[in-house]
Design an enzyme around this catalytic site. Structure first.
Site, PDB file in Angstrom:
ATOM      1  N   LYS A 174      92.904  40.355  16.747  1.00  0.00           N
ATOM      2  CA  LYS A 174      92.841  38.950  17.284  1.00  0.00           C
ATOM      3  C   LYS A 174      92.834  38.223  19.118  1.00  0.00           C
ATOM      4  O   LYS A 174      92.777  37.778  19.505  1.00  0.00           O
ATOM      5  CB  LYS A 174      94.143  37.642  16.528  1.00  0.00           C
ATOM      6  CG  LYS A 174      93.679  36.392  17.643  1.00  0.00           C
ATOM      7  CD  LYS A 174      92.403  35.397  16.312  1.00  0.00           C
ATOM      8  CE  LYS A 174      92.458  34.115  17.373  1.00  0.00           C
ATOM      9  NZ  LYS A 174      91.458  33.258  17.181  1.00  0.00           N
ATOM     10  N   LYS A 242      98.219  29.473  24.405  1.00  0.00           N
ATOM     11  CA  LYS A 242      99.833  30.264  23.767  1.00  0.00           C
ATOM     12  C   LYS A 242      99.149  31.755  23.761  1.00  0.00           C
ATOM     13  O   LYS A 242      99.639  33.104  23.919  1.00  0.00           O
ATOM     14  CB  LYS A 242      99.483  30.009  22.464  1.00  0.00           C
ATOM     15  CG  LYS A 242     100.458  30.565  22.116  1.00  0.00           C
ATOM     16  CD  LYS A 242      99.663  30.667  20.464  1.00  0.00           C
ATOM     17  CE  LYS A 242      98.823  30.021  20.198  1.00  0.00           C
ATOM     18  NZ  LYS A 242      98.118  29.962  18.966  1.00  0.00           N
TER      19      LYS A 242
HETATM   20  P1  NAP Z   1      96.062  22.775  14.559  1.00  0.00           P
HETATM   21  O1  NAP Z   1      95.435  21.421  14.438  1.00  0.00           O
HETATM   22  O2  NAP Z   1      97.369  21.954  16.159  1.00  0.00           O
HETATM   23  O3  NAP Z   1      96.941  22.072  13.441  1.00  0.00           O
HETATM   24  C1  NAP Z   1      98.733  22.504  13.523  1.00  0.00           C
HETATM   25  C2  NAP Z   1      98.547  22.125  11.968  1.00  0.00           C
HETATM   26  O4  NAP Z   1     100.419  22.743  11.370  1.00  0.00           O
HETATM   27  C3  NAP Z   1      98.931  21.027  11.528  1.00  0.00           C
HETATM   28  O5  NAP Z   1      98.917  20.093  10.704  1.00  0.00           O
HETATM   29  C4  NAP Z   1     100.797  20.197  12.361  1.00  0.00           C
HETATM   30  O6  NAP Z   1     100.986  19.753  11.383  1.00  0.00           O
HETATM   31  C5  NAP Z   1     101.233  21.536  11.865  1.00  0.00           C
HETATM   32  N1  NAP Z   1     102.424  22.310  12.212  1.00  0.00           N
HETATM   33  C6  NAP Z   1     102.437  22.730  13.329  1.00  0.00           C
HETATM   34  N2  NAP Z   1     103.669  22.896  13.606  1.00  0.00           N
HETATM   35  C7  NAP Z   1     104.624  22.820  12.779  1.00  0.00           C
HETATM   36  C8  NAP Z   1     106.163  23.677  11.967  1.00  0.00           C
HETATM   37  N3  NAP Z   1     106.604  23.865  13.186  1.00  0.00           N
HETATM   38  N4  NAP Z   1     106.246  23.037  10.499  1.00  0.00           N
HETATM   39  C9  NAP Z   1     105.016  22.745   9.919  1.00  0.00           C
HETATM   40  N5  NAP Z   1     103.564  22.289  10.407  1.00  0.00           N
HETATM   41  C10 NAP Z   1     103.710  22.715  11.996  1.00  0.00           C
HETATM   42  O7  NAP Z   1      95.656  23.204  14.937  1.00  0.00           O
HETATM   43  P2  NAP Z   1      94.600  24.465  14.242  1.00  0.00           P
HETATM   44  O8  NAP Z   1      94.054  24.323  15.613  1.00  0.00           O
HETATM   45  O9  NAP Z   1      94.083  24.687  12.964  1.00  0.00           O
HETATM   46  O10 NAP Z   1      95.268  25.762  14.929  1.00  0.00           O
HETATM   47  C11 NAP Z   1      96.340  26.383  13.991  1.00  0.00           C
HETATM   48  C12 NAP Z   1      96.008  27.873  14.391  1.00  0.00           C
HETATM   49  O11 NAP Z   1      94.458  28.595  14.187  1.00  0.00           O
HETATM   50  C13 NAP Z   1      96.806  28.323  16.180  1.00  0.00           C
HETATM   51  O12 NAP Z   1      97.699  29.659  15.526  1.00  0.00           O
HETATM   52  C14 NAP Z   1      95.353  28.978  16.603  1.00  0.00           C
HETATM   53  O13 NAP Z   1      95.777  29.256  17.332  1.00  0.00           O
HETATM   54  C15 NAP Z   1      94.331  29.047  14.983  1.00  0.00           C
HETATM   55  N6  NAP Z   1      93.265  29.362  15.732  1.00  0.00           N
HETATM   56  C16 NAP Z   1      91.795  27.994  15.802  1.00  0.00           C
HETATM   57  C17 NAP Z   1      91.233  27.957  16.248  1.00  0.00           C
HETATM   58  C18 NAP Z   1      90.273  26.701  16.551  1.00  0.00           C
HETATM   59  O14 NAP Z   1      89.292  26.790  17.013  1.00  0.00           O
HETATM   60  N7  NAP Z   1      91.445  25.590  16.357  1.00  0.00           N
HETATM   61  C19 NAP Z   1      90.223  28.619  15.901  1.00  0.00           C
HETATM   62  C20 NAP Z   1      90.916  30.148  15.036  1.00  0.00           C
HETATM   63  C21 NAP Z   1      92.481  30.188  15.289  1.00  0.00           C
HETATM   64  P3  NAP Z   1     100.794  18.035  12.322  1.00  0.00           P
HETATM   65  O15 NAP Z   1      99.373  17.333  11.263  1.00  0.00           O
HETATM   66  O16 NAP Z   1     102.856  17.279  11.659  1.00  0.00           O
HETATM   67  O17 NAP Z   1     101.121  18.341  13.703  1.00  0.00           O
END
Ligand code: NAP
Length: 297
Positions: A174, A242
Site C-alpha cells: 500500500k 500520513k
Molecule cells: P474517514 O472518512 O475519516 O473515516 C474514518 C472513520 O474512522 C470515521 O468513521 C471515524 O469516526 C473513525 N475513527 C477515527 N478515529 C477513530 C478512533 N480512534 N476510534 C474509532 N473510530 C475512529 O476516513 P476514510 O477516508 O474512510 O479512510 C479510512 C482509511 O482508509 C484510512 O486509513 C485511509 O488512509 C484509507 N483509505 C482511504 C481512501 C479514500 O479514498 N478515502 C482510499 C484508500 C484507503 P468519526 O466519524 O467519529 O470521526
C-alpha cells in the site's frame, strides 16, 4: 454468510459495510460518532453503540479507521475501555482495511496470536468510487489460511484481491501504491497548469492524453475534480500525507532512496500547511498553481 462487525463507517468504511450486507453477510456497524450507519441500516444491516456490542457474536471483525493510533485504540483498547482483542471470541478473524505502519501491523499480529485471534492487513486502493462500487484493489498480508477464510468477505468489497505475503506485506504494498498515486496526481496537476498557461482546452488535452501512455486511473478519476476545482473528499490530503510519512520511514529503514517520493511528501506537506488538509488529494493542483503564481487558491 458471515457475521461481521464493521468498525469505522467513514468515507470508505460506510459503503464497504453496505456492500458486505448486500452480498448476504450479516453486518453490525459501529462508528465512534453516531449517525453514520443509516445507509447500512437501509441495506438491512444494524448498528451497535459500542465496540463491545459490535464485536459480540461476530466471527469476523472489520476495521476501517484513519491511522495507526486509531487502529491500536480500537484493537487494544484505551482508557480502561476494552478493545477488540479482549472482546472477540477466540478464533475470530480481524481484517484491518486501514492504511497504517507495517511495523505496527506486525506487532498487532503477534498480540492477536497471543489471544488466539487471526488478523490480516488488507489496505485498499480505488478511492471512494471503488468503495461504493465494490471494486477496490485489496493488498493482503497474513497467512494463506486466513486469506482463504477472508476471501468471501473481500470479494464483496473488491475486484483485485491479492495475497502479497506475511503480516505487514499488505501495508508495504500500500505504501508503494501511495507513492505512485501521489506522483501521478502531482504530474497531472503540473501538466494542467502548463497547458492552461498556453490556453489549451484542458478537456481536449486530457481526452488525448488519457488514450496514450499518459493515461491512468488517476487521470480518469481525478480529472473532474481538477477541471472543476471541486476538492470535496474523496481521499483527504491529510490522510495521504500520513501515508507518505509511512513511505519515507519505510524507505529510510530499508536504505532505499525515493527522491520523487520525498519531493511529493514535501508538496503534500505544503498543501496541508496551506490549509488544504481536509480537501481531496487532487488539491495538490492548488500547490502547483501557487508555485506558478496562477489562480492562487
Ligand atoms: P474517514 O472518512 O475519516 O473515516 C474514518 C472513520 O474512522 C470515521 O468513521 C471515524 O469516526 C473513525 N475513527 C477515527 N478515529 C477513530 C478512533 N480512534 N476510534 C474509532 N473510530 C475512529 O476516513 P476514510 O477516508 O474512510 O479512510 C479510512 C482509511 O482508509 C484510512 O486509513 C485511509 O488512509 C484509507 N483509505 C482511504 C481512501 C479514500 O479514498 N478515502 C482510499 C484508500 C484507503 P468519526 O466519524 O467519529 O470521526
Amino acid at each position: 454468510v458471515a457475521r461481521i462487525a464493521f468498525i469505522g463507517l467513514g468515507i470508505m468504511g460506510g459503503p464497504m459495510a453496505v456492500n458486505l450486507q448486500r452480498a448476504g453477510h450479516e453486518v453490525v456497524g459501529y462508528n465512534r460518532t453516531a449517525g453514520k450507519a443509516d445507509p447500512l441500516i437501509e441495506a438491512g444491516g444494524s448498528e451497535a453503540n459500542s465496540v463491545a456490542a459490535t464485536v459480540a457474536a461476530a466471527e469476523i471483525v472489520a476495521v476501517m479507521v484513519p491511522d495507526t493510533p486509531d487502529v491500536e485504540q480500537v484493537l487494544l483498547g484505551d482508557d480502561g475501555q476494552p478493545g477488540v482483542f479482549e472482546l472477540a471470541e477466540p478464533g475470530s478473524l480481524v481484517i484491518d482495511f486501514s492504511t497504517i505502519r507495517p511495523d505496527a501491523t506486525r506487532r498487532l499480529a503477534k498480540l492477536a496470536a497471543d489471544k488466539n485471534l487471526q488478523i490480516l492487513d488488507a489496505p485498499v486502493s480505488g478511492g471512494q468510487a471503488g468503495a461504493e462500487a465494490g471494486t477496490l484493489s485489496i493488498m493482503v498480508g497474513g497467512s494463506a489460511h486466513d486469506f482463504d477464510r477472508a476471501r468471501p468477505v473481500l470479494q464483496a468489497v473488491g475486484h483485485t484481491i491479492v495475497h502479497v505475503g506475511d503480516h505487514g506485506a499488505g501495508q508495504t504494498v500500500k505504501t508503494a501504491n501511495q507513492l505512485i498515486v501521489a506522483a501521478n496526481i502531482e504530474a497531472l496537476a503540473e501538466a494542467l497548469v502548463l497547458l492552461s498557461a498556453y490556453d489549451i482546452d484542458l478537456d481536449s488535452a486530457l481526452d488525448v492524453l488519457g488514450g496514450g501512455l499518459a493515461g491512468s486511473a488517476v487521470l480518469t478519476q481525478k480529472r473532474g475534480n481538477m477541471l472543476g476545482h471541486d476538492f470535496t473528499p474523496g481521499f483527504r490530503t491529510a490522510l495521504h500525507l500520513k501515508d507518505l510519512g509511512i513511505l519515507t520511514a519505510a524507505a529510510r529503514a530499508a536504505g532505499v532512496a525515493i527522491p520523487v517520493g520525498a519531493l511529493v511528501t514535501e508538496l503534500m506537506s505544503s498543501a496541508k500547511a496551506n490549509g488544504d488538509g481536509a480537501l481531496d488529494h487532487s488539491a495538490l493542483l492548488h500547490g502547483v498553481e501557487r508555485l506558478a503564481g496562477r489562480h492562487p487558491a
